[in-house]
Design a protein around this motif. Structure first.
Motif, PDB file in Angstrom:
ATOM      1  N   LYS A 272       0.847  -1.182   0.000  1.00  0.00           N
ATOM      2  CA  LYS A 272       0.000   0.000   0.000  1.00  0.00           C
ATOM      3  C   LYS A 272       0.890   1.242   0.000  1.00  0.00           C
ATOM      4  O   LYS A 272       1.984   1.240   0.572  1.00  0.00           O
ATOM      5  N   SER A 273       0.413   2.308  -0.626  1.00  0.00           N
ATOM      6  CA  SER A 273       1.143   3.572  -0.614  1.00  0.00           C
ATOM      7  C   SER A 273       0.150   4.713  -0.503  1.00  0.00           C
ATOM      8  O   SER A 273      -1.012   4.587  -0.914  1.00  0.00           O
ATOM      9  N   ARG A 274       0.628   5.806   0.043  1.00  0.00           N
ATOM     10  CA  ARG A 274      -0.219   6.988   0.207  1.00  0.00           C
ATOM     11  C   ARG A 274       0.305   8.101  -0.704  1.00  0.00           C
ATOM     12  O   ARG A 274       1.503   8.354  -0.786  1.00  0.00           O
ATOM     13  N   GLY A 275      -0.591   8.734  -1.435  1.00  0.00           N
ATOM     14  CA  GLY A 275      -0.191   9.810  -2.329  1.00  0.00           C
ATOM     15  C   GLY A 275      -1.239  10.897  -2.397  1.00  0.00           C
ATOM     16  O   GLY A 275      -2.410  10.679  -2.067  1.00  0.00           O
ATOM     17  N   ILE A 276      -0.794  12.068  -2.822  1.00  0.00           N
ATOM     18  CA  ILE A 276      -1.696  13.185  -3.067  1.00  0.00           C
ATOM     19  C   ILE A 276      -1.773  13.377  -4.574  1.00  0.00           C
ATOM     20  O   ILE A 276      -0.753  13.570  -5.242  1.00  0.00           O
ATOM     21  N   TYR A 277      -2.965  13.289  -5.115  1.00  0.00           N
ATOM     22  CA  TYR A 277      -3.163  13.482  -6.542  1.00  0.00           C
ATOM     23  C   TYR A 277      -3.983  14.742  -6.791  1.00  0.00           C
ATOM     24  O   TYR A 277      -4.975  14.989  -6.109  1.00  0.00           O
ATOM     25  N   GLU A 278      -3.551  15.516  -7.774  1.00  0.00           N
ATOM     26  CA  GLU A 278      -4.308  16.692  -8.195  1.00  0.00           C
ATOM     27  C   GLU A 278      -4.615  16.549  -9.677  1.00  0.00           C
ATOM     28  O   GLU A 278      -3.719  16.526 -10.510  1.00  0.00           O
ATOM     29  N   THR A 279      -5.887  16.436  -9.994  1.00  0.00           N
ATOM     30  CA  THR A 279      -6.322  16.232 -11.373  1.00  0.00           C
ATOM     31  C   THR A 279      -7.498  17.169 -11.658  1.00  0.00           C
ATOM     32  O   THR A 279      -8.632  16.731 -11.848  1.00  0.00           O
ATOM     33  N   PRO A 280      -7.253  18.466 -11.679  1.00  0.00           N
ATOM     34  CA  PRO A 280      -8.374  19.413 -11.809  1.00  0.00           C
ATOM     35  C   PRO A 280      -9.133  19.279 -13.119  1.00  0.00           C
ATOM     36  O   PRO A 280     -10.363  19.140 -13.122  1.00  0.00           O
ATOM     37  N   GLY A 281      -8.415  19.311 -14.251  1.00  0.00           N
ATOM     38  CA  GLY A 281      -9.092  19.202 -15.531  1.00  0.00           C
ATOM     39  C   GLY A 281      -9.733  17.852 -15.731  1.00  0.00           C
ATOM     40  O   GLY A 281     -10.844  17.740 -16.267  1.00  0.00           O
ATOM     41  N   GLY A 282      -9.056  16.795 -15.307  1.00  0.00           N
ATOM     42  CA  GLY A 282      -9.593  15.456 -15.455  1.00  0.00           C
ATOM     43  C   GLY A 282     -10.857  15.241 -14.639  1.00  0.00           C
ATOM     44  O   GLY A 282     -11.779  14.537 -15.076  1.00  0.00           O
ATOM     45  N   THR A 283     -10.914  15.839 -13.463  1.00  0.00           N
ATOM     46  CA  THR A 283     -12.102  15.702 -12.617  1.00  0.00           C
ATOM     47  C   THR A 283     -13.305  16.369 -13.277  1.00  0.00           C
ATOM     48  O   THR A 283     -14.428  15.840 -13.255  1.00  0.00           O
ATOM     49  N   ILE A 284     -13.069  17.529 -13.876  1.00  0.00           N
ATOM     50  CA  ILE A 284     -14.141  18.212 -14.608  1.00  0.00           C
ATOM     51  C   ILE A 284     -14.555  17.378 -15.815  1.00  0.00           C
ATOM     52  O   ILE A 284     -15.747  17.198 -16.099  1.00  0.00           O
ATOM     53  N   LEU A 285     -13.570  16.863 -16.530  1.00  0.00           N
ATOM     54  CA  LEU A 285     -13.838  16.078 -17.737  1.00  0.00           C
ATOM     55  C   LEU A 285     -14.651  14.828 -17.423  1.00  0.00           C
ATOM     56  O   LEU A 285     -15.575  14.471 -18.164  1.00  0.00           O
ATOM     57  N   LEU A 286     -14.327  14.151 -16.323  1.00  0.00           N
ATOM     58  CA  LEU A 286     -15.067  12.954 -15.941  1.00  0.00           C
ATOM     59  C   LEU A 286     -16.528  13.288 -15.648  1.00  0.00           C
ATOM     60  O   LEU A 286     -17.442  12.593 -16.110  1.00  0.00           O
ATOM     61  N   ALA A 287     -16.759  14.360 -14.890  1.00  0.00           N
ATOM     62  CA  ALA A 287     -18.140  14.760 -14.575  1.00  0.00           C
ATOM     63  C   ALA A 287     -18.895  15.126 -15.844  1.00  0.00           C
ATOM     64  O   ALA A 287     -20.065  14.758 -16.014  1.00  0.00           O
ATOM     65  N   ALA A 288     -18.231  15.847 -16.740  1.00  0.00           N
ATOM     66  CA  ALA A 288     -18.884  16.260 -17.977  1.00  0.00           C
ATOM     67  C   ALA A 288     -19.216  15.059 -18.860  1.00  0.00           C
ATOM     68  O   ALA A 288     -20.311  14.974 -19.443  1.00  0.00           O
ATOM     69  N   HIS A 289     -18.274  14.120 -18.957  1.00  0.00           N
ATOM     70  CA  HIS A 289     -18.503  12.945 -19.796  1.00  0.00           C
ATOM     71  C   HIS A 289     -19.657  12.105 -19.265  1.00  0.00           C
ATOM     72  O   HIS A 289     -20.514  11.637 -20.033  1.00  0.00           O
ATOM     73  N   ARG A 290     -19.690  11.930 -17.956  1.00  0.00           N
ATOM     74  CA  ARG A 290     -20.820  11.185 -17.377  1.00  0.00           C
ATOM     75  C   ARG A 290     -22.126  11.943 -17.601  1.00  0.00           C
ATOM     76  O   ARG A 290     -23.191  11.330 -17.769  1.00  0.00           O
ATOM     77  N   GLY A 291     -22.041  13.257 -17.604  1.00  0.00           N
ATOM     78  CA  GLY A 291     -23.239  14.055 -17.835  1.00  0.00           C
ATOM     79  C   GLY A 291     -23.828  13.838 -19.218  1.00  0.00           C
ATOM     80  O   GLY A 291     -25.046  13.645 -19.370  1.00  0.00           O
ATOM     81  N   VAL A 292     -22.986  13.832 -20.255  1.00  0.00           N
ATOM     82  CA  VAL A 292     -23.507  13.634 -21.607  1.00  0.00           C
ATOM     83  C   VAL A 292     -23.900  12.175 -21.819  1.00  0.00           C
ATOM     84  O   VAL A 292     -24.863  11.877 -22.552  1.00  0.00           O
ATOM     85  N   GLU A 293     -23.196  11.244 -21.178  1.00  0.00           N
ATOM     86  CA  GLU A 293     -23.591   9.841 -21.290  1.00  0.00           C
ATOM     87  C   GLU A 293     -24.957   9.587 -20.655  1.00  0.00           C
ATOM     88  O   GLU A 293     -25.696   8.703 -21.101  1.00  0.00           O
ATOM     89  N   SER A 294     -25.291  10.352 -19.621  1.00  0.00           N
ATOM     90  CA  SER A 294     -26.547  10.103 -18.899  1.00  0.00           C
ATOM     91  C   SER A 294     -27.768  10.267 -19.793  1.00  0.00           C
ATOM     92  O   SER A 294     -28.815   9.672 -19.536  1.00  0.00           O
ATOM     93  N   ILE A 295     -27.658  11.070 -20.851  1.00  0.00           N
ATOM     94  CA  ILE A 295     -28.815  11.258 -21.738  1.00  0.00           C
ATOM     95  C   ILE A 295     -28.648  10.566 -23.089  1.00  0.00           C
ATOM     96  O   ILE A 295     -29.605  10.514 -23.876  1.00  0.00           O
ATOM     97  N   THR A 296     -27.472  10.005 -23.352  1.00  0.00           N
ATOM     98  CA  THR A 296     -27.249   9.397 -24.676  1.00  0.00           C
ATOM     99  C   THR A 296     -27.028   7.893 -24.642  1.00  0.00           C
ATOM    100  O   THR A 296     -27.137   7.235 -25.689  1.00  0.00           O
ATOM    101  N   LEU A 297     -26.709   7.333 -23.473  1.00  0.00           N
ATOM    102  CA  LEU A 297     -26.488   5.890 -23.387  1.00  0.00           C
ATOM    103  C   LEU A 297     -27.744   5.174 -22.919  1.00  0.00           C
ATOM    104  O   LEU A 297     -28.424   5.623 -21.986  1.00  0.00           O
TER     105      LEU A 297
END
Length: 409
Positions: A272-297
């Motif tokens: 096991k390892s402990r780390g700090i991850y910062e993914t600002p753009g990726g976090t937005i992108l994931l939410a946005a992608h799930r948002g468009v999938e919610s009405i198209t899939l």
């Protein structure tokens, strides 16, 4: 060593560790070293890497801007799957390694090198990722991993080696580093030393890319991300290249403190390892992608994607990007994205990203079906009775059996 090594292609950052590895390769194998430095959007001046390699006698120095390739061919396909490792990690380091390995192998073929080399340690995941990727791309390539074969066991020995061979050591590198950083256009990863005890709160100075959400703007910001076949293509109505779009999402997310993760993860090598991850753009992108999938899939298609996602994410984390099973899953995922196009409106505020609206020319959402007002008649409420009766039949049988079994005999 299984064969004579005359030329090696080294994955080279220009830092202390890989500079020492460069010299060690020259000294140990009496070989020519070609350096490859990938510009992955790590926000570092790469000129010093060239200068350092030159001082160490390297004639063939490759510094390649791979930002667009990284986002287009590696990050975006991964985000079509909504990939998260162990529910939190957006795989920022994991997805960069196969790209680096691809270029190492390609350069090795071009220059006729006998081997490639990397600076990953014997305790981490990256050694696995580099080498599995290389195995898949060129089964005959020799791989040199100095941290697994040399006799340097401590930072003191590392410094001693550098001084002996007159390798310049910046003043801030002479002491024990409080943490190590890996950065690219998708994320910043920080681990080691001050973060090793998971019972201790991470100090604020480890964060590199995001402001503290408590100090983020007091007013929310609304943005619109446009998608075409599962990939983000525009921001607020302006078409952008993959790397430019992710870079701008990083800026926006970082300003609002979005994308911080303090994670204890299970490494593929067994610890096991402990780390700090910062993914600002990726976090937005994931939410946005799930948002468009919610009405198209379709419901079943969306649920199937969610079922295979952990397996897909683990394959990337474990280093199996170039594997038949990942390619099979990718084909399934890409097929699901044929109609994942449209726009998603998101609100950024104090470390959170929220989907507030979504639209698509291929939407499966029917206002006529869900409205509480009188619709077109496409949905007959009476149909629900038979639907429930059929689905409840097995539950009635199960409950009756249990009641009979529990009765005194």
């Amino acid at each position: 060593m299984t064969k004579k090594i005359g030329k090696v292609v080294l994955s080279y950052s220009g830092g202390l560790d890989t500079s020492i590895i460069l010299k060690w390769l020259q000294e140990t194998y009496r070989c020519e070293v070609v350096t490859f430095t990938a510009d992955l959007g790590q926000d570092e001046e790469l000129g010093p890497a060239r200068e350092k390699a030159e001082t160490l006698g390297v004639k063939d120095i490759r510094i390649v801007d791979v930002r667009e390739e990284f986002v287009r061919d590696f990050v975006f396909p991964m985000f079509r799957a909504n990939a998260l490792y162990e529910g939190h990690y957006l795989l920022g380091s994991s997805i960069a390694r196969p790209l680096i390995a691809k270029h190492l192998v390609s350069i090795a073929r071009e220059v006729g090198a006998d081997a490639i080399a990397h600076g990953a340690t014997g305790k981490g995941n990256d050694q696995v990722r580099f080498e599995l990727a290389a195995n898949a791309l060129d089964p005959s390539i020799e791989i040199i991993a100095p941290w697994r074969v040399w006799d340097i066991q401590s930072r003191t020995q590392l410094i001693d080696y550098a001084e002996k061979h007159r390798i310049a050591i910046p003043k801030d590198k002479r002491g024990e580093a409080p943490f190590s950083i890996d950065a690219n256009l998708l994320h910043t990863s920080t681990e080691g030393k001050v973060l090793e005890d998971p019972s201790e709160t991470a100090p604020s100075y480890v964060y590199q890319r995001t402001v503290d959400p408590l100090h983020a703007p007091n007013e929310p910001e609304t943005i619109i991300v446009g998608f075409d076949r599962g990939d983000a293509v525009s921001l607020n109505g302006t078409a952008l290249t993959p790397a430019a779009l992710l870079s701008e999402l990083n800026r926006l997310g970082g300003r609002h403190g979005i994308g911080r993760v303090d994670l204890v993860e299970n490494r593929f090598v067994g610890m096991k390892s402990r780390g700090i991850y910062e993914t600002p753009g990726g976090t937005i992108l994931l939410a946005a992608h799930r948002g468009v999938e919610s009405i198209t899939l379709d419901r079943a298609a969306a649920h199937l994607k969610d079922e295979i996602m952990p397996r897909y994410a683990a394959l990337i984390y474990d280093g199996f990007w170039f594997s038949p099973e990942r390619e099979m899953l990718q084909a399934l995922i890409d097929q699901s994205q044929a109609y994942v196009s449209g726009e998603v409106t998101l609100r950024l505020y104090k470390g959170a990203v929220s989907v507030v609206a979504r639209t698509s020319p291929y939407s499966l959402y029917s206002l006529d079906l869900v409205t509480f007002e009188e619709g077109s008649g496409a949905y007959d409420h009476h149909d629900a009775e038979g639907f429930i009766r059929l689905n409840g039949l097995r539950l009635k049988s199960w409950a009756s059996r249990n009641a009979q079994a529990a009765s005194p005999r």
